[in-house]
Design an enzyme around this catalytic site. Structure first.
Site, PDB file in Angstrom:
ATOM      1  N   TYR A   1      -1.464   9.020 -65.398  1.00  0.00           N
ATOM      2  CA  TYR A   1      -1.705  10.066 -66.637  1.00  0.00           C
ATOM      3  C   TYR A   1      -0.481  10.868 -66.730  1.00  0.00           C
ATOM      4  O   TYR A   1      -0.606  11.737 -67.719  1.00  0.00           O
ATOM      5  CB  TYR A   1      -2.844  11.031 -65.645  1.00  0.00           C
ATOM      6  CG  TYR A   1      -4.277  10.727 -65.584  1.00  0.00           C
ATOM      7  CD1 TYR A   1      -4.540   9.332 -66.029  1.00  0.00           C
ATOM      8  CD2 TYR A   1      -5.165  11.318 -64.816  1.00  0.00           C
ATOM      9  CE1 TYR A   1      -5.589   8.978 -65.710  1.00  0.00           C
ATOM     10  CE2 TYR A   1      -6.292  10.779 -64.540  1.00  0.00           C
ATOM     11  CZ  TYR A   1      -6.716   9.657 -64.916  1.00  0.00           C
ATOM     12  OH  TYR A   1      -7.945   8.925 -64.504  1.00  0.00           O
TER      13      TYR A   1
ATOM     14  N   PRO B   1     -16.007  17.180 -52.336  1.00  0.00           N
ATOM     15  CA  PRO B   1     -16.907  17.824 -53.391  1.00  0.00           C
ATOM     16  C   PRO B   1     -17.656  16.831 -54.579  1.00  0.00           C
ATOM     17  O   PRO B   1     -17.009  15.786 -55.149  1.00  0.00           O
ATOM     18  CB  PRO B   1     -16.007  18.773 -53.842  1.00  0.00           C
ATOM     19  CG  PRO B   1     -14.934  18.893 -53.122  1.00  0.00           C
ATOM     20  CD  PRO B   1     -14.657  17.697 -52.377  1.00  0.00           C
ATOM     21  N   ALA B   2     -18.682  16.940 -54.522  1.00  0.00           N
ATOM     22  CA  ALA B   2     -19.537  16.352 -55.855  1.00  0.00           C
ATOM     23  C   ALA B   2     -18.939  16.399 -57.174  1.00  0.00           C
ATOM     24  O   ALA B   2     -18.857  15.436 -57.867  1.00  0.00           O
ATOM     25  CB  ALA B   2     -20.861  16.292 -55.657  1.00  0.00           C
ATOM     26  N   LEU B   3     -18.355  17.591 -57.377  1.00  0.00           N
ATOM     27  CA  LEU B   3     -17.994  18.049 -58.640  1.00  0.00           C
ATOM     28  C   LEU B   3     -16.583  18.075 -58.826  1.00  0.00           C
ATOM     29  O   LEU B   3     -16.171  19.024 -57.794  1.00  0.00           O
ATOM     30  CB  LEU B   3     -19.044  18.904 -59.378  1.00  0.00           C
ATOM     31  CG  LEU B   3     -18.577  19.168 -60.987  1.00  0.00           C
ATOM     32  CD1 LEU B   3     -19.285  18.206 -61.809  1.00  0.00           C
ATOM     33  CD2 LEU B   3     -19.031  20.648 -61.205  1.00  0.00           C
ATOM     34  N   GLY B   4     -15.765  17.593 -59.626  1.00  0.00           N
ATOM     35  CA  GLY B   4     -14.382  17.982 -59.644  1.00  0.00           C
ATOM     36  C   GLY B   4     -13.853  18.178 -61.051  1.00  0.00           C
ATOM     37  O   GLY B   4     -14.478  17.856 -61.943  1.00  0.00           O
ATOM     38  N   LEU B   5     -12.622  18.449 -61.248  1.00  0.00           N
ATOM     39  CA  LEU B   5     -12.066  18.430 -62.518  1.00  0.00           C
ATOM     40  C   LEU B   5     -11.302  17.324 -62.604  1.00  0.00           C
ATOM     41  O   LEU B   5     -10.324  16.882 -61.769  1.00  0.00           O
ATOM     42  CB  LEU B   5     -10.986  19.632 -62.624  1.00  0.00           C
ATOM     43  CG  LEU B   5     -10.150  19.850 -63.828  1.00  0.00           C
ATOM     44  CD1 LEU B   5     -11.215  20.356 -64.891  1.00  0.00           C
ATOM     45  CD2 LEU B   5      -9.003  20.722 -63.592  1.00  0.00           C
ATOM     46  N   GLY B   6     -11.355  16.497 -63.773  1.00  0.00           N
ATOM     47  CA  GLY B   6     -10.486  15.341 -64.186  1.00  0.00           C
ATOM     48  C   GLY B   6      -9.403  15.869 -65.178  1.00  0.00           C
ATOM     49  O   GLY B   6      -9.691  16.750 -65.888  1.00  0.00           O
TER      50      GLY B   6
ATOM     51  N   HIS C   1      -6.053   1.787 -59.291  1.00  0.00           N
ATOM     52  CA  HIS C   1      -6.557   2.216 -60.832  1.00  0.00           C
ATOM     53  C   HIS C   1      -7.501   1.115 -61.306  1.00  0.00           C
ATOM     54  O   HIS C   1      -8.454   1.541 -62.121  1.00  0.00           O
ATOM     55  CB  HIS C   1      -5.426   2.723 -61.710  1.00  0.00           C
ATOM     56  CG  HIS C   1      -5.994   3.938 -62.606  1.00  0.00           C
ATOM     57  ND1 HIS C   1      -5.111   4.850 -62.886  1.00  0.00           N
ATOM     58  CD2 HIS C   1      -6.883   3.912 -63.283  1.00  0.00           C
ATOM     59  CE1 HIS C   1      -5.443   5.513 -63.882  1.00  0.00           C
ATOM     60  NE2 HIS C   1      -6.917   5.144 -64.138  1.00  0.00           N
TER      61      HIS C   1
ATOM     62  N   ASP D   1      -8.897  15.618 -59.697  1.00  0.00           N
ATOM     63  CA  ASP D   1      -8.420  14.159 -59.927  1.00  0.00           C
ATOM     64  C   ASP D   1      -7.508  13.689 -60.945  1.00  0.00           C
ATOM     65  O   ASP D   1      -7.455  14.323 -62.233  1.00  0.00           O
ATOM     66  CB  ASP D   1      -9.713  13.472 -60.253  1.00  0.00           C
ATOM     67  CG  ASP D   1      -9.570  11.926 -60.355  1.00  0.00           C
ATOM     68  OD1 ASP D   1      -9.836  10.988 -59.711  1.00  0.00           O
ATOM     69  OD2 ASP D   1      -9.098  11.488 -61.628  1.00  0.00           O
TER      70      ASP D   1
ATOM     71  N   VAL E   1     -15.172  11.991 -43.954  1.00  0.00           N
ATOM     72  CA  VAL E   1     -14.667  12.866 -44.852  1.00  0.00           C
ATOM     73  C   VAL E   1     -15.659  13.459 -45.889  1.00  0.00           C
ATOM     74  O   VAL E   1     -16.321  12.676 -46.484  1.00  0.00           O
ATOM     75  CB  VAL E   1     -13.456  12.396 -45.239  1.00  0.00           C
ATOM     76  CG1 VAL E   1     -12.794  13.224 -46.402  1.00  0.00           C
ATOM     77  CG2 VAL E   1     -12.380  11.888 -44.272  1.00  0.00           C
TER      78      VAL E   1
END
Length: 287
Positions: free
Chosen positions: A52, A17-22, A110, A47, A14
């Protein structure tokens, strides 16, 4: 024009993406707009976590963005209160309902919960079932040190695809990264620009913020970038995944504007040398 992150291939094939929004510490009132804005700016990895308490708003932001679900990579996490086989399956259903999705791209445990590791193993086995049933495309863990990871590998069948850990220039986690690499596990960085050192500072009068480190600010000036962009680029140069958090539109746009420059090996080594060996967040052995 929107930017797109490079992709990392997970150990089951799979692509992520290497970069994401947390969205850790993003209030429910701000989360939907942040997610929609990020997707509009080219982010495809989002993410979140049950802990959260903003999964519903992440789902709302996805809908608001109008993006094709198949273009997105959505991660959420199982909270420790729901560890155990059957409770994990129930918690997964709850998260999926809140997100308004038919499947997840990545489901993570987690914390390792070493004081009750049998429950951790049971939860991971439930995640293995979710993977086998096609309800999630990949599974993994968070905050697992090498001993936690080996303990889990010895008692389960599927090697985690991702291990998400605190990782920034003041805490570079070399041993964790090496252990992950031995098993083909992608290391994903939470608090990638060191924000945990600010919002969880033991001494508010002695905050150690990588964004203000002279070595980092010098590189930012040299490249005509912000310190945050330099630090996020450092993660990418190492082959890491990073999930910076922001609810501010200009910061969200800034954090993905990383693909028109690269750090040299010497630059990367200089940032590596900032490591203090001291974590800013919770110790996984105590969770």
């Amino acid at each position: 024009m929107t930017a797109r992150s490079p992709l990392l291939k997970l150990n089951n094939g799979v692509e992520m993406p290497a970069l994401g929004l947390g969205v850790y510490q993003s209030s429910p009132q701000e989360t939907a707009a942040a997610v929609s804005t990020a997707i509009g700016d080219g982010y495809r990895l989002i993410d979140t976590a049950a802990g959260y308490q903003n999964e519903k708003e992440v789902g709302d932001g996805i809908v608001r963005s109008g993006a094709d679900r198949g273009e997105l990579f959505v991660t959420t996490k199982l909270w420790t209160a729901d560890y155990g086989y059957d409770s994990t399956l129930r918690a997964f259903d709850t998260s999926l309902t809140k997100l308004g999705l038919d499947y997840l791209d990545l489901y993570l445990l987690h914390w390792p919960k070493p004081s009750a590791f049998d429950a951790t193993v049971a939860s991971y086995k439930a995640a293995e079932k979710l993977l086998a049933d096609g309800r999630v495309r990949a599974i993994g863990v968070c905050n697992h040190n090498p001993d936690h990871l080996q303990n889990l590998l010895d008692r389960t069948d599927v090697v985690p695809a991702v291990n998400q850990v605190e990782l920034h220039p003041y805490f570079i986690q070399s041993e964790v990264r090496e252990a992950n690499a031995r098993h083909g596990i992608v290391t994903q960085s939470w608090s990638p620009i060191g924000g945990v050192n600010v919002y969880m500072a033991a001494d508010p009068n002695a905050v150690k913020n990588p964004l203000r480190d002279p070595g980092v600010t010098e590189l930012a000036t040299r490249y005509g970038k912000t310190p945050a962009q330099v630090l996020l680029r450092w993660h990418l140069e190492h082959g890491l995944s990073a999930i910076p958090k922001s609810v501010k539109a200009h910061r969200i746009a800034e954090n993905i504007d990383l693909f028109d420059f690269a750090l040299t090996p010497d630059d990367v080594a200089a940032i590596d040398a900032l490591d203090t060996g001291v974590r800013g967040g919770p110790d996984p052995d105590n969770r």
